[in-house]
Scaffold this motif. Structure first.
Motif, PDB file in Angstrom:
ATOM      1  N   PRO A 233       0.804  -1.236   0.000  1.00  0.00           N
ATOM      2  CA  PRO A 233       0.000   0.000   0.000  1.00  0.00           C
ATOM      3  C   PRO A 233       0.828   1.272   0.000  1.00  0.00           C
ATOM      4  O   PRO A 233       0.337   2.326   0.359  1.00  0.00           O
ATOM      5  N   TYR A 234       2.081   1.196  -0.340  1.00  0.00           N
ATOM      6  CA  TYR A 234       2.952   2.370  -0.528  1.00  0.00           C
ATOM      7  C   TYR A 234       3.175   3.163   0.770  1.00  0.00           C
ATOM      8  O   TYR A 234       3.396   4.373   0.735  1.00  0.00           O
ATOM      9  N   ASP A 235       3.085   2.493   1.907  1.00  0.00           N
ATOM     10  CA  ASP A 235       3.240   3.217   3.171  1.00  0.00           C
ATOM     11  C   ASP A 235       4.621   3.830   3.326  1.00  0.00           C
ATOM     12  O   ASP A 235       4.788   4.849   4.001  1.00  0.00           O
TER      13      ASP A 235
ATOM     14  N   ARG B   7      -0.908  11.180   0.372  1.00  0.00           N
ATOM     15  CA  ARG B   7      -1.950  10.285  -0.164  1.00  0.00           C
ATOM     16  C   ARG B   7      -3.067  11.096  -0.800  1.00  0.00           C
ATOM     17  O   ARG B   7      -3.570  10.757  -1.876  1.00  0.00           O
ATOM     18  N   VAL B   8      -3.456  12.157  -0.122  1.00  0.00           N
ATOM     19  CA  VAL B   8      -4.516  13.009  -0.684  1.00  0.00           C
ATOM     20  C   VAL B   8      -4.042  13.615  -1.999  1.00  0.00           C
ATOM     21  O   VAL B   8      -4.774  13.623  -2.997  1.00  0.00           O
ATOM     22  N   ALA B   9      -2.814  14.102  -1.995  1.00  0.00           N
ATOM     23  CA  ALA B   9      -2.279  14.708  -3.228  1.00  0.00           C
ATOM     24  C   ALA B   9      -2.209  13.678  -4.347  1.00  0.00           C
ATOM     25  O   ALA B   9      -2.511  13.981  -5.509  1.00  0.00           O
ATOM     26  N   LEU B  10      -1.822  12.463  -3.998  1.00  0.00           N
ATOM     27  CA  LEU B  10      -1.722  11.412  -5.018  1.00  0.00           C
ATOM     28  C   LEU B  10      -3.091  11.097  -5.605  1.00  0.00           C
ATOM     29  O   LEU B  10      -3.250  11.015  -6.828  1.00  0.00           O
TER      30      LEU B  10
ATOM     31  N   ALA C 110     -14.223  11.358  -1.023  1.00  0.00           N
ATOM     32  CA  ALA C 110     -14.306  11.414   0.439  1.00  0.00           C
ATOM     33  C   ALA C 110     -12.922  11.594   1.041  1.00  0.00           C
ATOM     34  O   ALA C 110     -12.734  12.364   1.989  1.00  0.00           O
ATOM     35  N   CYS C 111     -11.935  10.915   0.462  1.00  0.00           N
ATOM     36  CA  CYS C 111     -10.567  11.064   0.968  1.00  0.00           C
ATOM     37  C   CYS C 111     -10.073  12.481   0.750  1.00  0.00           C
ATOM     38  O   CYS C 111      -9.508  13.099   1.651  1.00  0.00           O
ATOM     39  N   ILE C 112     -10.311  13.008  -0.442  1.00  0.00           N
ATOM     40  CA  ILE C 112      -9.811  14.347  -0.758  1.00  0.00           C
ATOM     41  C   ILE C 112     -10.481  15.397   0.123  1.00  0.00           C
ATOM     42  O   ILE C 112      -9.843  16.344   0.585  1.00  0.00           O
ATOM     43  N   GLU C 113     -11.771  15.219   0.386  1.00  0.00           N
ATOM     44  CA  GLU C 113     -12.497  16.243   1.142  1.00  0.00           C
ATOM     45  C   GLU C 113     -12.273  16.126   2.640  1.00  0.00           C
ATOM     46  O   GLU C 113     -12.189  17.131   3.342  1.00  0.00           O
TER      47      GLU C 113
ATOM     48  N   CYS D 148      -8.074   7.235   3.304  1.00  0.00           N
ATOM     49  CA  CYS D 148      -7.139   7.505   2.205  1.00  0.00           C
ATOM     50  C   CYS D 148      -6.162   6.340   2.033  1.00  0.00           C
ATOM     51  O   CYS D 148      -5.793   5.982   0.921  1.00  0.00           O
ATOM     52  N   ARG D 149      -5.751   5.781   3.156  1.00  0.00           N
ATOM     53  CA  ARG D 149      -4.807   4.668   3.056  1.00  0.00           C
ATOM     54  C   ARG D 149      -5.444   3.490   2.336  1.00  0.00           C
ATOM     55  O   ARG D 149      -4.823   2.846   1.492  1.00  0.00           O
ATOM     56  N   ARG D 150      -6.690   3.212   2.669  1.00  0.00           N
ATOM     57  CA  ARG D 150      -7.381   2.101   2.000  1.00  0.00           C
ATOM     58  C   ARG D 150      -7.552   2.393   0.517  1.00  0.00           C
ATOM     59  O   ARG D 150      -7.410   1.513  -0.333  1.00  0.00           O
TER      60      ARG D 150
END
Lengths: 385, 216
Positions: free
Chosen positions: A235-237, A245-248, A266-269, A276-278
């Motif tokens: 998961p690119y941790d 993550r949000v930017a990605l 939802a992650c972005i907001e 976001c991780r999921r």
């Protein structure tokens, strides 16, 4: 004094006026890679080039004899007849990523040439396989079309034909170099290596994944990941923090990727870290590749293959490849690392000029200020009038 | 005496100084607002910030140059219109008087530079920057100050020349600009500036370069 220094003042005026505006080429720095590294690059490039050439010559000979050959990529294996191996390999790569889709398209594979992949009905004797007809426009006879056959099957049914590993790496590298993503901003523009290096620096520094900045800091493993030579693993941790993550996810919005719109939005907001991780964990390495710095890869390719001077990489005729694994690192041996180190040195050498003026620039400006002020204080106007 | 000069300059150019200070303050804020305007609901993308910042750079350079130009020429205006009578009656050396003129203009120019710095600091706090992008309000203010003082000193010196000498220098500058425009219109591969300065690696001579409020 002022009259005598008139010519000098005029020259200074021209210099100062010239420096008061931003100019695109003001940060040009001459950079030549160290000779030893350049030799290493040349060695690797020539080695891969020779291998690729030899493979193509062998393929030409095989094609003339119409000897069937088996190639395997991912879940697919192809028995090729009458087409170059590099063509089959490229076709397999594209088809593998689209295997589950009902799909018909026209794929550019060679610059200036088109291949039509037309999936046929499943074969009655083996429903898991698909036969496709590959059509290439003939170059020798106008209007004629050369037809070849590819039989696609799930991998693992037949033993693979033996192939030279380095030769395969060369083919992989060639396909990788010809990469031209569909979202390329200015297709067909000729980039020189200086422009590419400047752009590569900015793209690496601004990359949401930490591999970009780690690469600039000297981590060559991170450089391989940023160049998409060594794949990143979900998961690119290790390469993403919460804000990245949000930017990605935001950067990936224009790509058809396997996370639904609501989850991404939802992650972005909300920037909920777990959400976001999921969401990011569902991003495949292939999709992630679309945000990796394209100009960094182009610069690498230009230095590797063309080795000197201006290079045209990623022209309009290049193939469109979205999802491709490269194993150049394992197959190229020890010479890859020095090559990457030199590539990185080239990028660093073309780092954009600092916003803060350099010490030399500042002192020069102060000298000009003092000199001009001194000229003004010895005014001749009072005497003249 | 310098206080009198400052008061005199202020009375003559108050509107101009206020306008320049306002422009210097608001220009970086405008850059930040442009960056945020890409999509106010989310953190702007790194490359979008770089592009917006680069596009706004020339405007900042122009404000710095115009501020220096106007004040550099303006500090001599009162003496030129009065034929230097007042200055010649003062019991001080001419260089001393000229130094006071220079200092008074420099003080007012510093006000504009400080206004720019405040605006840049405010602008930097307006935008939530993504990873990899940094704000450079102070570094950009240093560049702004050097360019403004350079132009101020240049036009201070030009204004102190005889009318004929100043006209010739300005004519040469105009000719330079015309040739540059003509070369550009003719589709020349390179500009005069590039040929004279950049290709000879003379770019370190002047505080030109990156006018980026947000940069890598």
């Amino acid at each position: 004094m002022c009259k005598r220094s008139f010519a000098c003042a005029a020259a200074l005026c021209a210099l100062v006026a010239a420096g008061s505006v931003q100019l695109p080429a003001q940060t040009v720095k001459r950079h030549e890679p160290p000779t030893r590294e350049a030799d290493a690059f040349g060695t690797l490039a020539q080695r891969l080039q020779r291998a690729a050439d030899s493979v193509e010559r062998a393929e030409d000979a095989r094609r003339e004899r119409l000897v069937p050959e088996t190639l395997s990529v991912g879940r697919l294996r192809a028995v090729t007849r009458g087409i170059p191996a590099v063509t089959a390999l490229g076709l397999l790569r594209r088809t593998d990523s689209l295997w589950s889709a009902s799909w018909m398209s026209t794929l550019p594979v060679y610059p200036g040439a088109m291949l039509e992949l037309v999936p046929n009905a499943p074969r009655p004797d083996d429903p898991s396989s698909v036969t496709a007809t590959l059509t290439t426009p003939a170059t020798s006879t106008a209007g004629a079309r050369q037809r070849s056959a590819l039989v696609f099957q799930p991998a693992g049914r037949r033993p693979l034909a033996h192939r030279d590993e380095i030769a395969l790496a060369a083919l992989h590298l060639r396909a990788w170099i010809e990469l031209r993503p569909a979202y390329s901003a200015v297709p067909g523009v000729t980039h020189d290596t200086t422009t590419l290096a400047r752009s590569a620096f900015a793209q690496l520094a601004a990359l949401p994944l930490s591999v970009g900045r780690r690469c600039l800091d000297g981590d060559l493993l991170a450089c391989e990941q940023a160049l998409s030579i060594r794949p990143l693993v979900p998961p690119y941790d290790d390469v993403l923090d919460a804000s990245a993550r949000v930017a990605l996810l935001d950067d990936l919005r224009s790509v058809n990727w396997p996370v639904d719109y609501q989850t991404r939005r939802a992650c972005i907001e909300t920037a909920d870290p777990e959400l976001c991780r999921r969401a990011v964990a569902n991003v495949t390495p292939g999709h992630l590749r679309t945000v990796l710095p394209l100009d960094a890869r182009r610069l690498f390719a230009a230095r590797l293959l063309l080795h000197t001077g201006p290079a045209t990489v990623g022209g309009t005729g290049g193939p469109i490849i979205r999802d491709q694994d490269i194993d150049v690192a394992a197959l190229a041996g020890d010479s890859l690392r020095p090559f990457i180190a030199s590539w990185r040195a080239s990028v660093i050498a073309h780092r954009p000029q600092q916003v803060l003026p350099s010490a030399a620039s500042s002192w020069t400006a102060l000298l000009f200020i003092a000199g001009l002020a001194a000229i003004g204080m010895r005014s001749s106007r009072w005497r003249a009038e | 005496m310098i206080r009198m000069m400052l008061v005199d300059l202020w009375r003559r150019y108050a509107w101009l100084l206020v306008a320049l200070a306002a422009a210097a303050t608001l220009a970086p804020v405008r850059v930040a607002m442009s960056v945020a305007a890409v999509d106010p609901t989310r953190t702007p993308g790194a490359m979008a910030i770089l592009e917006t910042s680069a596009l706004a750079g020339p405007l900042l350079a122009i404000i710095a140059s115009v501020s220096g130009l106007l004040l550099g020429a303006g500090v001599w205006y009162a003496d030129q219109t009065a034929g230097h009578v007042y200055s010649l009656t003062l019991p001080i050396p001419r260089w001393h008087y000229a130094l006071l003129r220079y200092a008074s203009g420099a003080i007012l120019l510093s006000v504009i530079i400080i206004a720019f710095w405040i605006g840049a600091l405010a602008a930097s706090s307006l935008v939530l920057l993504p990873v990899g992008i940094l704000a450079y309000p102070t570094a950009l203010s240093v560049r702004f100050a050097l360019t403004a003082f350079l132009m101020f000193s240049l036009f201070y010196a030009l204004s102190s020349l005889t009318k004929r000498s100043a006209a010739v220098v300005l004519g040469l500058l105009a000719l330079f600009v015309i040739v540059e425009i003509a070369l550009d219109a003719a589709g020349a591969d390179r500009s005069l500036v590039e040929w004279l300065f950049l290709e000879r690696e003379a770019d370190w001579l002047l505080p030109a370069g990156r006018w980026m409020l947000f940069d890598v």
